[in-house]
Design a protein around this motif. Sequence first.
Motif, PDB file in Angstrom:
ATOM      1  N   VAL A  68      56.136  46.295   2.238  1.00  0.00           N
ATOM      2  CA  VAL A  68      56.723  47.588   1.897  1.00  0.00           C
ATOM      3  C   VAL A  68      57.786  47.962   2.914  1.00  0.00           C
ATOM      4  O   VAL A  68      57.836  47.419   4.015  1.00  0.00           O
ATOM      5  CB  VAL A  68      55.654  48.709   1.832  1.00  0.00           C
ATOM      6  CG1 VAL A  68      54.640  48.427   0.749  1.00  0.00           C
ATOM      7  CG2 VAL A  68      54.979  48.912   3.172  1.00  0.00           C
ATOM      8  N   ASN A  69      58.621  48.914   2.518  1.00  0.00           N
ATOM      9  CA  ASN A  69      59.605  49.448   3.456  1.00  0.00           C
ATOM     10  C   ASN A  69      59.011  50.676   4.143  1.00  0.00           C
ATOM     11  O   ASN A  69      57.838  50.989   3.962  1.00  0.00           O
ATOM     12  CB  ASN A  69      60.919  49.765   2.739  1.00  0.00           C
ATOM     13  CG  ASN A  69      60.751  50.788   1.645  1.00  0.00           C
ATOM     14  OD1 ASN A  69      59.780  51.546   1.604  1.00  0.00           O
ATOM     15  ND2 ASN A  69      61.691  50.826   0.726  1.00  0.00           N
ATOM     16  N   SER A  70      59.821  51.381   4.886  1.00  0.00           N
ATOM     17  CA  SER A  70      59.318  52.511   5.665  1.00  0.00           C
ATOM     18  C   SER A  70      58.840  53.668   4.797  1.00  0.00           C
ATOM     19  O   SER A  70      58.124  54.537   5.275  1.00  0.00           O
ATOM     20  CB  SER A  70      60.401  52.997   6.631  1.00  0.00           C
ATOM     21  OG  SER A  70      61.560  53.354   5.907  1.00  0.00           O
ATOM     22  N   MET A 128      49.397  59.851   0.967  1.00  0.00           N
ATOM     23  CA  MET A 128      48.937  58.928  -0.079  1.00  0.00           C
ATOM     24  C   MET A 128      47.462  58.592   0.097  1.00  0.00           C
ATOM     25  O   MET A 128      46.711  58.516  -0.877  1.00  0.00           O
ATOM     26  CB  MET A 128      49.788  57.657  -0.083  1.00  0.00           C
ATOM     27  CG  MET A 128      51.176  57.866  -0.657  1.00  0.00           C
ATOM     28  SD  MET A 128      52.222  56.395  -0.572  1.00  0.00           S
ATOM     29  CE  MET A 128      51.370  55.269  -1.664  1.00  0.00           C
ATOM     30  N   GLN A 129      47.035  58.396   1.344  1.00  0.00           N
ATOM     31  CA  GLN A 129      45.618  58.115   1.595  1.00  0.00           C
ATOM     32  C   GLN A 129      44.746  59.282   1.136  1.00  0.00           C
ATOM     33  O   GLN A 129      43.719  59.083   0.488  1.00  0.00           O
ATOM     34  CB  GLN A 129      45.374  57.862   3.082  1.00  0.00           C
ATOM     35  CG  GLN A 129      45.770  56.503   3.559  1.00  0.00           C
ATOM     36  CD  GLN A 129      45.390  56.285   5.013  1.00  0.00           C
ATOM     37  OE1 GLN A 129      45.314  57.219   5.815  1.00  0.00           O
ATOM     38  NE2 GLN A 129      45.151  55.034   5.365  1.00  0.00           N
ATOM     39  N   LYS A 175      52.477  45.280   5.644  1.00  0.00           N
ATOM     40  CA  LYS A 175      51.767  44.560   4.576  1.00  0.00           C
ATOM     41  C   LYS A 175      50.724  45.485   3.956  1.00  0.00           C
ATOM     42  O   LYS A 175      49.906  46.058   4.652  1.00  0.00           O
ATOM     43  CB  LYS A 175      51.100  43.311   5.145  1.00  0.00           C
ATOM     44  CG  LYS A 175      50.383  42.466   4.106  1.00  0.00           C
ATOM     45  CD  LYS A 175      50.102  41.076   4.654  1.00  0.00           C
ATOM     46  CE  LYS A 175      48.665  40.837   4.917  1.00  0.00           C
ATOM     47  NZ  LYS A 175      48.369  39.461   5.333  1.00  0.00           N
ATOM     48  N   GLN A 176      50.785  45.627   2.639  1.00  0.00           N
ATOM     49  CA  GLN A 176      49.838  46.462   1.906  1.00  0.00           C
ATOM     50  C   GLN A 176      49.101  45.602   0.886  1.00  0.00           C
ATOM     51  O   GLN A 176      49.708  44.739   0.251  1.00  0.00           O
ATOM     52  CB  GLN A 176      50.560  47.606   1.190  1.00  0.00           C
ATOM     53  CG  GLN A 176      51.269  48.566   2.113  1.00  0.00           C
ATOM     54  CD  GLN A 176      50.317  49.407   2.938  1.00  0.00           C
ATOM     55  OE1 GLN A 176      49.197  49.704   2.539  1.00  0.00           O
ATOM     56  NE2 GLN A 176      50.765  49.795   4.126  1.00  0.00           N
ATOM     57  N   ASP A 207      46.244  52.622  -2.352  1.00  0.00           N
ATOM     58  CA  ASP A 207      45.657  53.198  -1.149  1.00  0.00           C
ATOM     59  C   ASP A 207      46.267  52.487   0.053  1.00  0.00           C
ATOM     60  O   ASP A 207      45.887  51.364   0.369  1.00  0.00           O
ATOM     61  CB  ASP A 207      44.144  53.009  -1.186  1.00  0.00           C
ATOM     62  CG  ASP A 207      43.420  53.886  -0.189  1.00  0.00           C
ATOM     63  OD1 ASP A 207      44.088  54.676   0.504  1.00  0.00           O
ATOM     64  OD2 ASP A 207      42.191  53.781  -0.108  1.00  0.00           O
ATOM     65  N   PRO A 208      47.222  53.112   0.734  1.00  0.00           N
ATOM     66  CA  PRO A 208      47.941  52.411   1.798  1.00  0.00           C
ATOM     67  C   PRO A 208      47.140  52.286   3.090  1.00  0.00           C
ATOM     68  O   PRO A 208      46.187  53.016   3.325  1.00  0.00           O
ATOM     69  CB  PRO A 208      49.167  53.295   2.020  1.00  0.00           C
ATOM     70  CG  PRO A 208      48.682  54.663   1.704  1.00  0.00           C
ATOM     71  CD  PRO A 208      47.697  54.485   0.568  1.00  0.00           C
ATOM     72  N   VAL A 209      47.572  51.347   3.910  1.00  0.00           N
ATOM     73  CA  VAL A 209      47.047  51.203   5.264  1.00  0.00           C
ATOM     74  C   VAL A 209      48.130  51.750   6.189  1.00  0.00           C
ATOM     75  O   VAL A 209      49.291  51.353   6.091  1.00  0.00           O
ATOM     76  CB  VAL A 209      46.747  49.725   5.594  1.00  0.00           C
ATOM     77  CG1 VAL A 209      46.225  49.592   7.010  1.00  0.00           C
ATOM     78  CG2 VAL A 209      45.758  49.160   4.598  1.00  0.00           C
ATOM     79  N   CYS A 210      47.742  52.678   7.055  1.00  0.00           N
ATOM     80  CA  CYS A 210      48.714  53.366   7.908  1.00  0.00           C
ATOM     81  C   CYS A 210      48.506  53.017   9.375  1.00  0.00           C
ATOM     82  O   CYS A 210      47.393  52.709   9.801  1.00  0.00           O
ATOM     83  CB  CYS A 210      48.573  54.881   7.767  1.00  0.00           C
ATOM     84  SG  CYS A 210      48.571  55.491   6.084  1.00  0.00           S
ATOM     85  N   GLU A 211      49.591  53.111  10.118  1.00  0.00           N
ATOM     86  CA  GLU A 211      49.499  53.040  11.576  1.00  0.00           C
ATOM     87  C   GLU A 211      48.916  54.367  12.064  1.00  0.00           C
ATOM     88  O   GLU A 211      48.851  55.341  11.317  1.00  0.00           O
ATOM     89  CB  GLU A 211      50.894  52.824  12.189  1.00  0.00           C
ATOM     90  CG  GLU A 211      51.600  51.566  11.743  1.00  0.00           C
ATOM     91  CD  GLU A 211      51.044  50.297  12.372  1.00  0.00           C
ATOM     92  OE1 GLU A 211      50.151  50.387  13.249  1.00  0.00           O
ATOM     93  OE2 GLU A 211      51.491  49.212  11.976  1.00  0.00           O
TER      94      GLU A 211
END
Length: 201
Positions: free
Chosen positions: A118-120, A62-63, A107-108, A95-99
């Motif tokens: 959000v879920n997984s 997604m990013q 939290k997005q 635009d997600p924030v990822c680990e």
Amino acid sequence: MKVLVLLGLAALACLASSQCNCKTMKWATCDGTPCSCFLLTGTDNFKQSLNCQKLIPKCFLMQAEMNRARKGEDTRTIGGKPVESAFVDNDGIYDPVCERDGKFKAKQCNNTEECWCVNSAGVRRTDKGDKNTINCTELEKFAPKVGSQTLNMTNIKIYYVDEKPPTFTMKNLSGGIIAVIVVVVLAVVIGLLALVRTHQH
């Protein structure tokens, strides 16, 4: 003779560089010896390193897609033509924030002051709220259970499982629902009045 040697070396270099690619991500940029691949993500074109021996996490995809869309580059296509609706979900693309490992952060915010949990799979599971007040717990690792006993499985394939149901509220829809109810009640009352009036005559 020197020309042939140089041509041979150039051909070997081209062959080696063509073998350095990411089979699981067509948008990856790969180079070096040993071969290493990365995706450009975020507004700052961060080079997210990839493990091309595994499937690329959805969050990284997604990013990368958002990064390409910002640049006007091809994202998803059907028959070679970009399809805008291909990457739009109920809330639109974000635009997600990822680990670091590619999991979605709980939290997005999509670079705004409005956030959601959000879920997984990166799907919104709560109402949107203020960035400073919304509290999202960390994503839980999926562990299949029967009752209280955790199942021990091998070779399990899970495409999407969300143990907790979404916690949406109807507060944003209440005005519309009330309007529909009022219209239906008025239509029934007018119909009954018309029916009574026709029977009186």
